[in-house]
Write a protein that holds these residues in place. Structure first.
Motif, PDB file in Angstrom:
ATOM      1  N   VAL A  92       4.898  -9.841  -2.020  1.00 29.00           N
ATOM      2  CA  VAL A  92       4.207 -11.120  -1.891  1.00 29.00           C
ATOM      3  C   VAL A  92       3.424 -11.148  -0.587  1.00 29.00           C
ATOM      4  N   THR A  93       2.420 -12.004  -0.535  1.00 27.94           N
ATOM      5  CA  THR A  93       1.619 -12.172   0.665  1.00 27.94           C
ATOM      6  C   THR A  93       2.401 -12.955   1.708  1.00 27.94           C
ATOM      7  N   GLU A  94       1.793 -13.163   2.869  1.00 31.15           N
ATOM      8  CA  GLU A  94       2.448 -13.943   3.926  1.00 31.15           C
ATOM      9  C   GLU A  94       2.628 -15.397   3.525  1.00 31.15           C
ATOM     10  N   PHE A  95       1.931 -15.804   2.435  1.00 30.16           N
ATOM     11  CA  PHE A  95       2.075 -17.166   1.932  1.00 30.16           C
ATOM     12  C   PHE A  95       3.074 -17.247   0.782  1.00 30.16           C
ATOM     13  N   GLY A  96       3.745 -16.112   0.491  1.00 28.77           N
ATOM     14  CA  GLY A  96       4.760 -16.103  -0.544  1.00 28.77           C
ATOM     15  C   GLY A  96       4.224 -16.010  -1.954  1.00 28.77           C
ATOM     16  N   LYS A  97       2.960 -15.627  -2.097  1.00 25.91           N
ATOM     17  CA  LYS A  97       2.346 -15.526  -3.423  1.00 25.91           C
ATOM     18  C   LYS A  97       2.089 -14.065  -3.783  1.00 25.91           C
ATOM     19  N   PRO A  98       2.036 -13.734  -5.082  1.00 26.19           N
ATOM     20  CA  PRO A  98       1.724 -12.360  -5.478  1.00 26.19           C
ATOM     21  C   PRO A  98       0.319 -11.975  -5.003  1.00 26.19           C
ATOM     22  N   TYR A  99       0.130 -10.697  -4.707  1.00 29.02           N
ATOM     23  CA  TYR A  99      -1.187 -10.213  -4.311  1.00 29.02           C
ATOM     24  C   TYR A  99      -2.145 -10.246  -5.505  1.00 29.02           C
ATOM     25  N   THR A 100      -3.415 -10.470  -5.236  1.00 21.24           N
ATOM     26  CA  THR A 100      -4.418 -10.245  -6.273  1.00 21.24           C
ATOM     27  C   THR A 100      -4.590  -8.732  -6.394  1.00 21.24           C
ATOM     28  N   LYS A 101      -5.251  -8.296  -7.457  1.00 19.48           N
ATOM     29  CA  LYS A 101      -5.438  -6.856  -7.660  1.00 19.48           C
ATOM     30  C   LYS A 101      -6.216  -6.243  -6.508  1.00 19.48           C
ATOM     31  N   ASP A 102      -7.322  -6.864  -6.123  1.00 20.05           N
ATOM     32  CA  ASP A 102      -8.133  -6.343  -5.021  1.00 20.05           C
ATOM     33  C   ASP A 102      -7.413  -6.518  -3.690  1.00 20.05           C
ATOM     34  N   GLY A 103      -6.693  -7.637  -3.555  1.00 22.74           N
ATOM     35  CA  GLY A 103      -5.961  -7.885  -2.319  1.00 22.74           C
ATOM     36  C   GLY A 103      -4.898  -6.828  -2.073  1.00 22.74           C
ATOM     37  N   PHE A 104      -4.219  -6.416  -3.136  1.00 29.22           N
ATOM     38  CA  PHE A 104      -3.192  -5.383  -3.004  1.00 29.22           C
ATOM     39  C   PHE A 104      -3.826  -4.037  -2.655  1.00 29.22           C
ATOM     40  N   GLY A 105      -4.964  -3.745  -3.296  1.00 32.92           N
ATOM     41  CA  GLY A 105      -5.669  -2.504  -2.982  1.00 32.92           C
ATOM     42  C   GLY A 105      -6.103  -2.463  -1.527  1.00 32.92           C
ATOM     43  N   ASN A 106      -6.600  -3.589  -1.023  1.00 28.58           N
ATOM     44  CA  ASN A 106      -7.019  -3.667   0.381  1.00 28.58           C
ATOM     45  C   ASN A 106      -5.830  -3.520   1.324  1.00 28.58           C
ATOM     46  N   LYS A 107      -4.694  -4.091   0.925  1.00 26.23           N
ATOM     47  CA  LYS A 107      -3.498  -3.999   1.771  1.00 26.23           C
ATOM     48  C   LYS A 107      -2.991  -2.568   1.821  1.00 26.23           C
ATOM     49  N   MET A 108      -3.020  -1.866   0.687  1.00 26.91           N
ATOM     50  CA  MET A 108      -2.626  -0.462   0.681  1.00 26.91           C
ATOM     51  C   MET A 108      -3.566   0.350   1.559  1.00 26.91           C
ATOM     52  N   ARG A 109      -4.839   0.019   1.521  1.00 25.81           N
ATOM     53  CA  ARG A 109      -5.807   0.699   2.383  1.00 25.81           C
ATOM     54  C   ARG A 109      -5.436   0.512   3.854  1.00 25.81           C
ATOM     55  N   GLU A 110      -5.050  -0.709   4.206  1.00 28.60           N
ATOM     56  CA  GLU A 110      -4.651  -1.023   5.581  1.00 28.60           C
ATOM     57  C   GLU A 110      -3.400  -0.255   5.977  1.00 28.60           C
ATOM     58  N   TRP A 111      -2.400  -0.221   5.095  1.00 28.56           N
ATOM     59  CA  TRP A 111      -1.153   0.482   5.397  1.00 28.56           C
ATOM     60  C   TRP A 111      -1.371   1.989   5.521  1.00 28.56           C
ATOM     61  N   CYS A 112      -2.224   2.538   4.676  1.00 28.51           N
ATOM     62  CA  CYS A 112      -2.520   3.976   4.753  1.00 28.51           C
ATOM     63  C   CYS A 112      -3.252   4.309   6.052  1.00 28.51           C
ATOM     64  N   ASP A 113      -4.182   3.457   6.449  1.00 25.23           N
ATOM     65  CA  ASP A 113      -4.906   3.680   7.705  1.00 25.23           C
ATOM     66  C   ASP A 113      -3.958   3.629   8.897  1.00 25.23           C
ATOM     67  N   GLU A 114      -2.998   2.716   8.844  1.00 24.76           N
ATOM     68  CA  GLU A 114      -2.021   2.610   9.928  1.00 24.76           C
ATOM     69  C   GLU A 114      -1.202   3.897  10.051  1.00 24.76           C
ATOM     70  N   ALA A 115      -1.010   4.588   8.926  1.00 28.46           N
ATOM     71  CA  ALA A 115      -0.250   5.837   8.932  1.00 28.46           C
ATOM     72  C   ALA A 115      -1.133   7.046   9.202  1.00 28.46           C
ATOM     73  N   GLY A 116      -2.428   6.802   9.426  1.00 24.20           N
ATOM     74  CA  GLY A 116      -3.352   7.901   9.684  1.00 24.20           C
ATOM     75  C   GLY A 116      -3.698   8.701   8.442  1.00 24.20           C
ATOM     76  N   LEU A 117      -3.765   8.016   7.288  1.00 23.92           N
ATOM     77  CA  LEU A 117      -4.049   8.681   6.014  1.00 23.92           C
ATOM     78  C   LEU A 117      -5.302   8.063   5.378  1.00 23.92           C
ATOM     79  N   PRO A 118      -6.484   8.363   5.915  1.00 24.86           N
ATOM     80  CA  PRO A 118      -7.712   7.730   5.420  1.00 24.86           C
ATOM     81  C   PRO A 118      -8.091   8.105   4.000  1.00 24.86           C
ATOM     82  N   LYS A 119      -7.637   9.260   3.523  1.00 24.77           N
ATOM     83  CA  LYS A 119      -8.000   9.694   2.162  1.00 24.77           C
ATOM     84  C   LYS A 119      -7.065   9.135   1.093  1.00 24.77           C
ATOM     85  N   CYS A 120      -5.924   8.624   1.508  1.00 26.55           N
ATOM     86  CA  CYS A 120      -4.909   8.188   0.547  1.00 26.55           C
ATOM     87  C   CYS A 120      -5.178   6.770   0.041  1.00 26.55           C
TER      88      CYS A 120
END
Length: 356
Positions: free
Chosen positions: A265-293
């Protein structure tokens, strides 16, 4: 002229009469019966926003592409095939063609016109919002939908042959595609995002279920029935059952809290939208130093793992919800060739070696 109502503009028609026009991506533009703030406008506007069928006025020339699309969307050839999610994507492709050629007569299209349209579609363009459209794969997808659209025109006996079928294929079925996570990538991500974090849970959900991001974001307690995972894939509508992997169970149990309907869930306690989840995964991968993932690359990773474990195509298909061996091969190309070849040679060596 823009109005305070989203998607609604007002302008005089060729007779000088003011008309309100509603435009929304993925839907045909329509003239509304009333102007903003007139009686009946609000009800009609809300129906349009909701995508509900209305008695809106449409003025399309008989035999035009506009006319064909309107009929096609109402037909069983379109409305009764695929999931709602699939139909939205198909309609978006058709509308991109209709927007440019809506007023043209269907009978005027020849194979050379279709080829020119598809060649243009192979060119990538960047929109004002930063989104890139077009490309080799885009041309192939458009051709597929135009083939169906003009087949329906033939069914209506508007044309005697399908110009799309006569046109040469343009573009490529598939480019390199999404990068497949390696075991090193997975370990790097896990080292950065520990158990008990949403980032870690997101990885374990996709990695151990093979779900697409649209399904993974909606995965929740209701999808674990008697200790087994059960969900319906949004893209294909197929029902999938599988056991809960131990790493996935540990990731769920380690969470300090999860959503009521979905684990993520988001910080507001709601499910992620499809694009929102994709963007969040992008953010988490970047934090781990994995730009291609990416999230989809994890779906390919579980397929790679199964291929390297020498599971059959049928077993791999049962987990990922794929319908054919050719689809499986798209996802298992990154399997360790050396390990697979070693196993293959060992098997045939014992059967066919001359030993002399």
């Amino acid at each position: 002229m823009k109005t305070r109502y989203k998607n609604v503009t007002v302008a005089p028609d060729r007779h000088g009469k003011l008309r309100a026009r509603f435009r929304k991506t993925g839907f045909a533009p329509v003239y509304m019966k009333t102007l903003p703030d007139q009686p009946g406008f609000e009800a009609e506007y809300k129906a349009l926003l909701a995508g509900a069928p209305t008695q809106m006025e449409t003025r399309h020339a008989p035999g035009s592409v506009h006319d064909l699309c309107t009929r096609y969307y109402r037909s069983a050839d379109f409305a009764a095939k695929g999931t709602p999610e699939t139909r939205v994507r198909r309609r978006w492709l058709i509308e991109s063609f209709r927007e440019e050629f809506g007023n043209d007569r269907v009978t005027d299209f020849r194979f050379e016109h279709i080829e020119a349209i598809l060649m243009t579609r192979t060119e990538k363009k960047k929109l004002e919002n930063g989104r890139t459209i077009g490309g080799q794969v885009a041309a192939v997808k458009l051709r597929k939908e135009l083939l169906r659209l003009f087949a329906y025109a033939k069914k209506l006996e508007w044309i005697s042959s399908n110009p799309v079928a006569d046109a040469e294929k343009v573009g490529k079925e598939r480019l390199q595609g999404f990068y497949t996570w390696t075991e090193e990538d997975i370990a790097t991500y896990q080292a950065k995002h520990k158990l008990g974090t949403k980032a870690r849970l997101a990885l374990e959900i996709i990695l151990w279920t093979g779900q697409r991001r649209g399904d993974a974001r909606m995965f929740g307690p209701k999808h674990i029935v008697n200790g087994r995972i059960n969900y319906q894939a949004a893209k294909t509508g197929g029902e999938i059952w599988m056991p809960v992997a131990s790493d996935l169970r540990r990731a769920i149990d380690a969470m300090p809290s999860v959503g009521i309907a979905t684990y993520l869930v988001t910080e507001f306690g709601k499910p992620y939208t499809k694009d929102g989840f994709g963007n969040k995964m992008r953010e988490w991968c970047d934090e781990a130093g994995l730009p291609k993932c990416t999230a989809h690359g994890l779906r390919k990773a579980i397929a790679r793992r199964m291929a390297e474990s020498r599971l059959t195509d049928e077993q791999i298909m049962s987990v990922g919800g794929w319908k054919s061996s050719s689809q499986v091969r798209t996802y298992t190309e990154a399997a360790n060739q050396q390990a697979l070849a070693e196993g293959a040679i060992h098997q045939i060596d014992g059967l066919y070696s001359v030993k002399e």
